[in-house]
Design a protein around this motif. Structure first.
Motif, mmCIF file in Angstrom:
data_model
loop_
_atom_site.group_PDB
_atom_site.id
_atom_site.type_symbol
_atom_site.label_atom_id
_atom_site.label_comp_id
_atom_site.label_asym_id
_atom_site.label_seq_id
_atom_site.Cartn_x
_atom_site.Cartn_y
_atom_site.Cartn_z
ATOM 1 N N GLY A 92 -43.674 -2.125 4.030
ATOM 2 C CA GLY A 92 -44.293 -1.889 2.727
ATOM 3 C C GLY A 92 -43.442 -2.346 1.563
ATOM 4 O O GLY A 92 -43.452 -1.733 0.504
ATOM 5 N N GLY A 95 -45.587 -7.144 0.750
ATOM 6 C CA GLY A 95 -46.974 -7.366 0.328
ATOM 7 C C GLY A 95 -47.745 -8.394 1.130
ATOM 8 O O GLY A 95 -48.956 -8.570 0.917
ATOM 9 N N THR A 98 -51.091 -7.285 2.709
ATOM 10 C CA THR A 98 -52.071 -6.592 1.852
ATOM 11 C C THR A 98 -53.510 -6.855 2.288
ATOM 12 O O THR A 98 -53.943 -8.001 2.383
ATOM 13 C CB THR A 98 -51.900 -7.016 0.379
ATOM 14 N N PRO A 105 -56.433 -2.275 -2.655
ATOM 15 C CA PRO A 105 -55.406 -2.988 -1.888
ATOM 16 C C PRO A 105 -54.395 -2.014 -1.304
ATOM 17 O O PRO A 105 -53.940 -1.103 -1.995
ATOM 18 C CB PRO A 105 -54.747 -3.888 -2.938
ATOM 19 N N VAL A 106 -54.078 -2.186 -0.019
ATOM 20 C CA VAL A 106 -53.075 -1.342 0.641
ATOM 21 C C VAL A 106 -52.199 -2.224 1.535
ATOM 22 O O VAL A 106 -52.580 -3.352 1.882
ATOM 23 C CB VAL A 106 -53.722 -0.234 1.509
ATOM 24 N N TYR A 107 -51.043 -1.687 1.902
ATOM 25 C CA TYR A 107 -50.190 -2.380 2.863
ATOM 26 C C TYR A 107 -50.681 -2.042 4.265
ATOM 27 O O TYR A 107 -50.551 -0.896 4.715
ATOM 28 C CB TYR A 107 -48.734 -1.930 2.712
ATOM 29 N N CYS A 109 -49.411 -2.867 6.986
ATOM 30 C CA CYS A 109 -48.286 -2.559 7.885
ATOM 31 C C CYS A 109 -47.917 -1.089 7.809
ATOM 32 O O CYS A 109 -47.245 -0.575 8.686
ATOM 33 C CB CYS A 109 -47.058 -3.410 7.538
ATOM 34 N N SER A 110 -48.304 -0.447 6.722
ATOM 35 C CA SER A 110 -47.943 0.956 6.512
ATOM 36 C C SER A 110 -49.174 1.851 6.587
ATOM 37 O O SER A 110 -49.256 2.883 5.927
ATOM 38 C CB SER A 110 -47.248 1.125 5.156
ATOM 39 N N THR A 111 -50.159 1.406 7.352
ATOM 40 C CA THR A 111 -51.403 2.132 7.556
ATOM 41 C C THR A 111 -51.681 2.114 9.051
ATOM 42 O O THR A 111 -51.645 1.052 9.668
ATOM 43 C CB THR A 111 -52.563 1.404 6.831
#
Lengths: 204, 327
Positions: A92, A95, A98, A105-107, A109-111
């Motif tokens: 995170g 980007g 994204t 917009p979210v990451y 990789c961190s979801t």
């Protein structure tokens, strides 16, 4: 020190071999039932092994058998052949991963993939309509807003989300809206130019 | 990261029931912006994650002249909420500077308040420090340019939450839910110094959830919030401050001065507050209060500059509260 098992073998995410042997269609057929645990009144824990995960990506339903620890980014890149968004830092911080989840917009990789079931997920693979690029993609090409291109899919998704929220974003809004993305080649001024040139979803 | 089981409870009761009294065994997953990174680095290795985004509230409710904020509310929504901006502008100011747009779209209020220290020794699995159940802090003899200058020892972390500082200033109370029911803990008693509790930064038990932030009516106060950073985005401040002042004519009747990133907890400075009471706000009185705020500072080998940075943050937050333009 902890035993690490997040190598490609440990995660069972070797894309090349996976697609050689199975293919996407085979995978979808191999799944018995979608996540029913979550629908029960007393939710049961699922995992740590493979569990069914149903995602809606670019308007298409994708059924996967993955561990709860698999991120949205890894799920799409290594299991669904949606490799447009890149894995940069996986923390995170860059980007490149994204994606847009329910309009924001979210990451990716961190979801965790398992926690975005039922949400509308969009990645860069779904942006163009056939051969027709999205106006933001077109603008990046015309303004030559990339060098190596690794950050570009993430920048484009962040820009699309920004312009969908603020179709006539001010220079300040563009800078603030894209400050979660980093370009190692330093093409920031071209990216700024490209995004500024897209007004109201049309090329200006 | 280590494989884990996952549970998605529908409400607070189910969520609490899914936790465990054992440290870091079954952990709540909010936005995951801190937790997942720690898990990828094997700093934290839970057996189970409990997704609390559905179970906890993510809305703002008016209560008794103040507001109650659900712990699952996203930072982006806090930053853009009109009532929070109107009543508690310092909270909006802090929220909009957290992380990046992507992080603010995922990160929750509860997660921001309960995130673990950003100390690079804690974040590196090779360093088994107090915060990981070890027997030492590596920063006094190590690289300590971002570490604490107030209230520290034997651990020298700074508290990482940006929201905690204005929330403490506004007199927030946190509602915690656990197996024995709920309890209300004022922000001033929630965060704990290392000499009180070495491993954790607050009183939240492993089987408890922070469910709501309850803000009392703000009263007739003016506020100022100022953060000093290396980078304009995507970073934690080097030092920052929230200042609230209630005026009596042209002089300060009451003041609250709370600093962030200088101590292992959000740090309220009674010295700075006393220095302001009875004075009118000028460059000179603001500077004197900032001096008072740093009177007890004890910097380490590499973070002496933070004393000056914190003074600047306090001084400018005071001036902003008084409506005076600052850099």
């Amino acid at each position: 020190m902890a035993k690490k098992d997040d190598s490609p073998d440990g995660l069972k995410l070797d894309r090349r071999n996976f697609f050689k042997t199975t293919g996407l269609a085979g995978l979808a057929e191999s799944i018995a039932a979608p996540a029913e645990a979550a629908a029960q009144s007393t939710p049961a824990a699922v995992g740590p092994g493979d569990v069914p995960v149903r995602l809606n990506v670019n308007g298409r339903q994708i059924d996967l058998m993955i561990e709860p620890r698999v991120t949205l980014l890894d799920a799409l890149r290594t299991r669904a052949n949606l490799t447009g968004n890149k894995k940069g830092c996986d923390r995170g911080a860059c980007g490149a991963c994204t994606m847009i989840v329910d309009g924001r917009p979210v990451y990716s990789c961190s979801t965790l993939a398992i926690e975005v079931q039922g949400k509308q997920i969009r990645n860069v693979d779904g942006l163009a309509t056939g051969d027709r690029l999205h106006p933001v993609q077109q603008a990046f090409c015309e303004k030559d807003a990339l060098m190596c291109g690794f950050c570009t899919p993430g920048f484009i998704m962040a820009s699309v989300a920004l312009l969908e929220k603020n179709p006539n974003a001010t220079p300040e809004q563009i800078k603030k809206g894209l400050d979660g993305n980093i370009c190692r080649c330093g093409t920031f001024s071209r990216i700024f130019e490209a995004v500024s040139s897209v007004k109201g979803g049309q090329r200006g | 990261m280590k494989a884990f089981a996952y549970i998605n409870p529908a409400n607070e009761k189910e969520a609490v029931a899914a936790l465990s009294p054992q440290v870091e065994q079954s952990m709540p997953l909010g936005g995951g912006q801190d937790l997942l990174a720690r898990m990828k680095d094997y700093v934290t290795q839970p057996e189970r994650l409990v997704n609390v985004k559905t179970a906890l509230e993510s809305t703002v409710t008016p209560v008794g002249g103040g507001l109650r904020i659900g712990a699952a509310m996203k930072m982006a929504d806090v930053a853009e909420h009109p009532e929070i901006l109107r009543m508690y502008p310092a909270i909006s100011a802090a929220a909009i500077e957290v992380g990046t747009p992507q992080i603010r779209n995922q990160a929750t209020v509860g997660g921001n308040l309960n995130q673990r220290p950003r100390c690079w020794y804690y974040r590196n699995e090779e360093f088994v420090c107090f915060k990981k159940g070890g027997d030492r802090c590596f920063s006094p003899q190590g690289e300590n340019q971002f570490h604490a200058i107030l209230g520290a020892g034997p651990s020298f972390i700074v508290h990482p939450s940006s929201l905690a500082v204005p929330m403490l200033a506004y007199g927030a109370t946190f509602r915690l839910a656990g197996p024995k029911g709920e309890r209300l803990v004022p922000a001033a008693n929630y965060f704990t110094l290392p000499r009180q509790s070495l491993r954790m930064e607050n009183v939240l038990a492993p089987d408890e959830l922070l469910t709501h932030v309850i803000l009392p009516a703000p009263g007739n106060v003016k506020s100022g919030h100022y953060e000093v950073r290396y980078k304009a985005s995507h970073d934690w401040p080097i030092a920052f401050a929230t200042v609230l002042i209630a005026m009596n004519g042209s002089v300060v009747k009451e003041a609250k001065v709370v600093m962030g990133a200088v101590a292992p907890v959000p740090w309220r400075s009674a010295e700075a507050e006393q220095a302001l009471v009875g004075k009118s706000i000028t460059e000179a009185t603001a500077a004197a209060a900032a001096e008072a705020a740093m009177k007890n500072a004890r910097p380490l080998s590499q973070n002496g500059y933070k004393v000056d940075v914190a003074k600047t943050a306090v001084k400018r937050a005071i001036l902003r509260a008084a409506g005076i333009q600052t850099a």
